[in-house]
Design an enzyme around this catalytic site. Sequence first.
Site, short mmCIF file in Angstrom:
data_model
loop_
_atom_site.label_atom_id
_atom_site.label_comp_id
_atom_site.label_asym_id
_atom_site.label_seq_id
_atom_site.Cartn_x
_atom_site.Cartn_y
_atom_site.Cartn_z
N TYR A 1 0.83 -1.20 0.00
CA TYR A 1 0.00 0.00 0.00
C TYR A 1 0.86 1.25 0.00
O TYR A 1 2.08 1.19 0.21
CB TYR A 1 -0.95 -0.01 1.20
CG TYR A 1 -0.30 0.30 2.54
CD1 TYR A 1 0.53 -0.62 3.17
CD2 TYR A 1 -0.49 1.53 3.15
CE1 TYR A 1 1.13 -0.33 4.38
CE2 TYR A 1 0.10 1.83 4.36
CZ TYR A 1 0.91 0.90 4.97
OH TYR A 1 1.51 1.19 6.16
N ARG B 1 8.35 3.97 -4.57
CA ARG B 1 8.35 2.98 -3.48
C ARG B 1 7.33 1.88 -3.76
O ARG B 1 7.57 0.70 -3.45
CB ARG B 1 8.06 3.66 -2.15
CG ARG B 1 8.26 2.72 -0.96
CD ARG B 1 8.17 3.43 0.35
NE ARG B 1 6.88 4.05 0.53
CZ ARG B 1 6.60 4.93 1.49
NH1 ARG B 1 7.53 5.29 2.34
NH2 ARG B 1 5.40 5.44 1.59
N ARG C 1 -7.41 -20.67 -1.51
CA ARG C 1 -6.41 -20.50 -0.46
C ARG C 1 -5.31 -21.55 -0.52
O ARG C 1 -5.58 -22.75 -0.43
CB ARG C 1 -7.07 -20.52 0.93
CG ARG C 1 -6.10 -20.15 2.03
CD ARG C 1 -6.74 -20.12 3.40
NE ARG C 1 -5.77 -19.70 4.39
CZ ARG C 1 -4.82 -20.48 4.90
NH1 ARG C 1 -4.75 -21.74 4.52
NH2 ARG C 1 -3.94 -20.02 5.76
N HIS D 1 -0.72 -21.56 0.33
CA HIS D 1 0.36 -20.67 0.73
C HIS D 1 1.15 -20.14 -0.46
O HIS D 1 1.45 -18.96 -0.54
CB HIS D 1 1.29 -21.37 1.73
CG HIS D 1 0.72 -21.38 3.11
ND1 HIS D 1 -0.41 -22.09 3.43
CD2 HIS D 1 1.11 -20.76 4.25
CE1 HIS D 1 -0.70 -21.90 4.71
NE2 HIS D 1 0.22 -21.09 5.23
N LYS E 1 6.52 -2.11 1.79
CA LYS E 1 5.36 -1.51 2.49
C LYS E 1 4.15 -2.43 2.36
O LYS E 1 3.25 -2.19 1.56
CB LYS E 1 5.08 -0.11 1.92
CG LYS E 1 4.17 0.73 2.79
CD LYS E 1 4.26 2.18 2.41
CE LYS E 1 3.23 3.05 3.05
NZ LYS E 1 3.26 3.06 4.52
N GLU F 1 12.18 2.89 14.02
CA GLU F 1 11.24 3.90 13.51
C GLU F 1 9.98 3.82 14.35
O GLU F 1 9.92 3.05 15.32
CB GLU F 1 10.92 3.64 12.03
CG GLU F 1 10.30 2.28 11.77
CD GLU F 1 10.06 1.98 10.29
OE1 GLU F 1 9.89 2.91 9.50
OE2 GLU F 1 10.02 0.78 9.96
N LEU G 1 11.13 1.37 7.01
CA LEU G 1 10.53 1.78 5.75
C LEU G 1 11.15 3.13 5.40
O LEU G 1 11.18 4.03 6.23
CB LEU G 1 9.02 1.94 5.93
CG LEU G 1 8.32 2.28 4.62
CD1 LEU G 1 8.15 1.02 3.77
CD2 LEU G 1 6.98 2.93 4.87
N1 PMP Z 1 7.60 3.90 8.74
C1 PMP Z 1 6.45 3.21 8.78
C2 PMP Z 1 6.43 1.88 9.47
C3 PMP Z 1 5.29 3.73 8.18
O1 PMP Z 1 4.14 3.03 8.20
C4 PMP Z 1 5.34 5.01 7.58
C5 PMP Z 1 4.11 5.62 6.99
N2 PMP Z 1 3.78 5.08 5.78
C6 PMP Z 1 6.56 5.69 7.56
C7 PMP Z 1 7.68 5.10 8.15
C8 PMP Z 1 6.69 7.03 6.90
O2 PMP Z 1 6.61 6.92 5.50
P1 PMP Z 1 6.08 8.14 4.63
O3 PMP Z 1 6.91 9.34 4.98
O4 PMP Z 1 6.27 7.72 3.22
O5 PMP Z 1 4.63 8.31 4.98
#
Ligand code: PMP
Length: 285
Positions: free
Chosen positions: A33, A52, A100, A102, A148, A181, A206
């Site tokens: 997403y 991304r 379904r 895996h 993501k 993060e 991320l």
């Molecule tokens: N880390 C995580 C785990 C996130 O879910 C997000 C939000 N999408 C971010 C960092 C920040 O990413 P962005 O600046 O692209 O929103």
Amino acid sequence: MSRIAYVNGRYCPHNGAAIHIEDRGYQFADAVYEVCGIRDGKMLDEEAHLNRLDWSLGELEIPWPMTRSALQVTMREVIRRNRVRHGMIYLQVSRGRARRAHSYSAHMNPALVITATSTPRPQNAQVLPQPVSVITQPDIRWQRVDIKTVALLPNSMARHAADNVGCREAWLINAEGKVTEGSSSNAWIVDQQNRVRTHPTNGRILNGTVRQALIRLAKQEGIEVSEIAFTPQEAYEAKEAFLTSSNALVQPINQIDGHKIGNASQNEISQQLWRAYYIENQIAP
Ligand code: PMP
């Protein structure tokens, strides 16, 4: 005004929008997403989001649901139909629907959902929002958080723990005792040497789109950015702390695990970075 969602080629009322029960996104979190901020009707960091998305889809061998330019047109149409001037757009691509099992075929028809949401516009977009507090939580996620995916249960649990103590975000601590993060944002401090510190992109975070923009802008502003992970203790002793995401953009932090951070009224470097971002994106005051 009723909300409109885009689901697999159709624009439909948000309330009735649905995906099949054997969609692999639902059964295996086999979906990726993006959330993109909207200011003055325009998407922020659009190219970085699409790049991304391309990375996430590529790592999972999910085909693009349509061409990049068709997707851009469709996203704009969802924003238009929902009359969003200030808010965000959410898009999700799952591997699609299959009985379904895996394992999967690399040649399935991906499912695409896009929604847009309006959020309140701040009184004065030029200044940073009011500071918030965060807590720390163990980082119990899998080892490919650079993709993501919608597999966000550990993130949700950490955020729930933060909510329970009235905090806005949870900063995740890995096995080495470093802050990776936040549950849905990147984590930053300004250390005692005035260096802006944030975890490196080595697959354990991320790579946020706002993160990418701030690193670039910091260089232009002559602010030193050091992609060296920091400990919670270093964060408690930091001059400034903030988080970034497409949702919050640049959000100052005044408390971590109950420790007061720096002189919260100043936030000089965070404000300078926000100003650079704000000007570059021509955000209305
Ligand atoms: N880390 C995580 C785990 C996130 O879910 C997000 C939000 N999408 C971010 C960092 C920040 O990413 P962005 O600046 O692209 O929103």
